[in-house]
Scaffold this motif. Sequence first.
Motif, PDB file in Angstrom:
ATOM      1  N   LEU A   1      -9.615   0.364   2.752  1.00  0.00           N
ATOM      2  CA  LEU A   1      -8.705  -0.256   3.885  1.00  0.00           C
ATOM      3  C   LEU A   1      -7.455  -0.424   2.924  1.00  0.00           C
ATOM      4  O   LEU A   1      -6.373  -0.367   4.044  1.00  0.00           O
ATOM      5  CB  LEU A   1      -9.401  -1.912   3.865  1.00  0.00           C
ATOM      6  N   ALA A   2      -7.232  -0.740   1.912  1.00  0.00           N
ATOM      7  CA  ALA A   2      -5.894  -0.559   1.394  1.00  0.00           C
ATOM      8  C   ALA A   2      -5.207   0.799   1.450  1.00  0.00           C
ATOM      9  O   ALA A   2      -4.020   0.673   2.059  1.00  0.00           O
ATOM     10  CB  ALA A   2      -5.865  -0.892  -0.185  1.00  0.00           C
ATOM     11  N   THR A   3      -5.879   1.625   1.279  1.00  0.00           N
ATOM     12  CA  THR A   3      -5.425   3.033   1.599  1.00  0.00           C
ATOM     13  C   THR A   3      -4.798   3.208   3.167  1.00  0.00           C
ATOM     14  O   THR A   3      -3.682   3.882   3.371  1.00  0.00           O
ATOM     15  CB  THR A   3      -6.345   4.135   1.228  1.00  0.00           C
ATOM     16  N   GLN A   4      -5.456   2.808   4.127  1.00  0.00           N
ATOM     17  CA  GLN A   4      -5.305   2.754   5.364  1.00  0.00           C
ATOM     18  C   GLN A   4      -4.035   2.081   5.755  1.00  0.00           C
ATOM     19  O   GLN A   4      -3.037   2.567   6.449  1.00  0.00           O
ATOM     20  CB  GLN A   4      -6.382   2.536   6.333  1.00  0.00           C
ATOM     21  N   PHE A   5      -3.996   0.940   5.149  1.00  0.00           N
ATOM     22  CA  PHE A   5      -2.573   0.178   5.322  1.00  0.00           C
ATOM     23  C   PHE A   5      -1.436   1.093   4.718  1.00  0.00           C
ATOM     24  O   PHE A   5      -0.333   0.850   5.346  1.00  0.00           O
ATOM     25  CB  PHE A   5      -2.675  -1.053   4.697  1.00  0.00           C
ATOM     26  N   GLU A   6      -1.470   1.618   3.486  1.00  0.00           N
ATOM     27  CA  GLU A   6      -0.556   2.231   2.965  1.00  0.00           C
ATOM     28  C   GLU A   6      -0.057   3.496   3.925  1.00  0.00           C
ATOM     29  O   GLU A   6       1.383   3.703   3.810  1.00  0.00           O
ATOM     30  CB  GLU A   6      -0.855   2.826   1.570  1.00  0.00           C
ATOM     31  N   LYS A   7      -0.818   4.011   4.343  1.00  0.00           N
ATOM     32  CA  LYS A   7      -0.672   5.194   5.426  1.00  0.00           C
ATOM     33  C   LYS A   7       0.250   4.537   6.519  1.00  0.00           C
ATOM     34  O   LYS A   7       1.013   5.209   7.151  1.00  0.00           O
ATOM     35  CB  LYS A   7      -1.841   5.920   5.866  1.00  0.00           C
ATOM     36  N   LEU A   8       0.085   3.283   6.879  1.00  0.00           N
ATOM     37  CA  LEU A   8       0.943   2.760   8.101  1.00  0.00           C
ATOM     38  C   LEU A   8       2.232   2.234   7.269  1.00  0.00           C
ATOM     39  O   LEU A   8       2.900   1.511   7.867  1.00  0.00           O
ATOM     40  CB  LEU A   8       0.099   1.707   8.738  1.00  0.00           C
ATOM     41  N   ASN A   9       2.627   2.730   6.034  1.00  0.00           N
ATOM     42  CA  ASN A   9       3.897   2.018   5.363  1.00  0.00           C
ATOM     43  C   ASN A   9       3.669   0.544   5.164  1.00  0.00           C
ATOM     44  O   ASN A   9       4.723   0.064   5.111  1.00  0.00           O
ATOM     45  CB  ASN A   9       5.103   2.237   6.371  1.00  0.00           C
ATOM     46  N   TYR A  10       2.683   0.107   4.695  1.00  0.00           N
ATOM     47  CA  TYR A  10       2.555  -1.298   4.072  1.00  0.00           C
ATOM     48  C   TYR A  10       2.639  -1.482   2.529  1.00  0.00           C
ATOM     49  O   TYR A  10       2.245  -0.540   2.073  1.00  0.00           O
ATOM     50  CB  TYR A  10       1.167  -1.903   4.458  1.00  0.00           C
ATOM     51  N   GLU A  11       3.223  -2.463   1.906  1.00  0.00           N
ATOM     52  CA  GLU A  11       3.129  -2.627   0.791  1.00  0.00           C
ATOM     53  C   GLU A  11       1.818  -3.430   0.588  1.00  0.00           C
ATOM     54  O   GLU A  11       1.672  -4.512   1.187  1.00  0.00           O
ATOM     55  CB  GLU A  11       4.380  -3.476   0.095  1.00  0.00           C
ATOM     56  N   VAL A  12       0.773  -2.804   0.016  1.00  0.00           N
ATOM     57  CA  VAL A  12      -0.355  -3.437  -0.168  1.00  0.00           C
ATOM     58  C   VAL A  12      -0.735  -4.078  -1.661  1.00  0.00           C
ATOM     59  O   VAL A  12      -0.287  -3.247  -2.643  1.00  0.00           O
ATOM     60  CB  VAL A  12      -1.485  -2.181   0.024  1.00  0.00           C
TER      61      VAL A  12
END
Length: 375
Positions: A163-174
């Motif tokens: 889930l963290a990786t998916q957010f990173e793909k959306l340009n999030y600082e995770v």
Amino acid sequence: VNCFYYFLTNTIHMKNKLFIKKILIVLVFAVLSTQLFCLVPTILAKADVNDGNQEIYFVYDENNNVIFESNKVEVGDKIINRNLEEYEIYKVNDSKHEAYAELNGYYQKPNINKKSKNLNLSNKSISKSVGLYLSHNDESYVPTDNTSSVYGKGGIHDVAKLLATQFEKLNYEVYLDETLHLPHDKNAYTRSSATASKLNNKNVDALFDIHRDGVARSVYVKNIDGVERCKVRIVVGQANPNKDANLQFAMYLVSVAEEYCPWLFLDIYLAKGHYNQALTSKGLLFEMGTYLAEKELVLNSTEYLAKVVDKTLFSTVVDDDNNITVTDKPQVNDQDNLVNNVLNNITPTSNFKSKYTTNIIVFVIIFLTATAGIV
């Protein structure tokens, strides 16, 4: 009936309007009373056994359809389904592991203007961040991990990491914190509060506690157009001052998901705990499937969950009437009205419609109409 008809017609003939008025008032209030005090359709919960050999609760509606299943329920717990109808548990029999709930009413669904047709497009023009942690680190998935739990990092950590990786793909600082809060007991949330606070101090836009449930596979796994999908349950704690804002966030998520991937969310469960959600107006607990679901199915859902969260927070604009517009490129003057900022700055006004309120309004209208015609 004939006698009553003869009596009433003769009374009308006598033009005794006052007497007729009294009769109509009595009839109106009689009907009103039956509507307000009749027995509400109830829901009966019966029990089965979960991964910890504890009784769990199946919840049936008046048509004998299962609408809810959980390890433990308490009086005052609430279930909000995808139609935003709210049921509240008012009686629990722990010796029989049964519970009863009634329909309280419903939340008004927001009107949605979907200008964005693609869930994959993300708003990249602003900085975004999210915090992830795990209060119950031991939770695992039997078909894949060969156990329901371990004393350490269970299979749920794999879900959180993807889930963290998916957010990173959306340009999030995770910020993913895998601190252990063992054992899995009633004090786990007290131990995880320090972790949640540390993440929240990073000024993350949202804070999520990642779990898996302990109920039957069939509750979460559904065949959608020939593909098996695993659902997500949202849990909101009633024992925190941000309850209304957290719940509003959950309902925004459900509303946006209904437009893009309506299979994603199972329901919203309002339980008695706090779940560290007092820290933020955008703090939720996600039940990522159940211990009897294949972990691969749960992992597949992480992409959709991240995209729905992103679409809701940063591409959804709320107007004064709580209607929402989902767009790929929010305008500069829309920034203050993005869900992310709306939930930061205000406590949302409840749009709950009680069934009792509805009945009262209807019968007041009937009463006024009836009396107006004979005055």
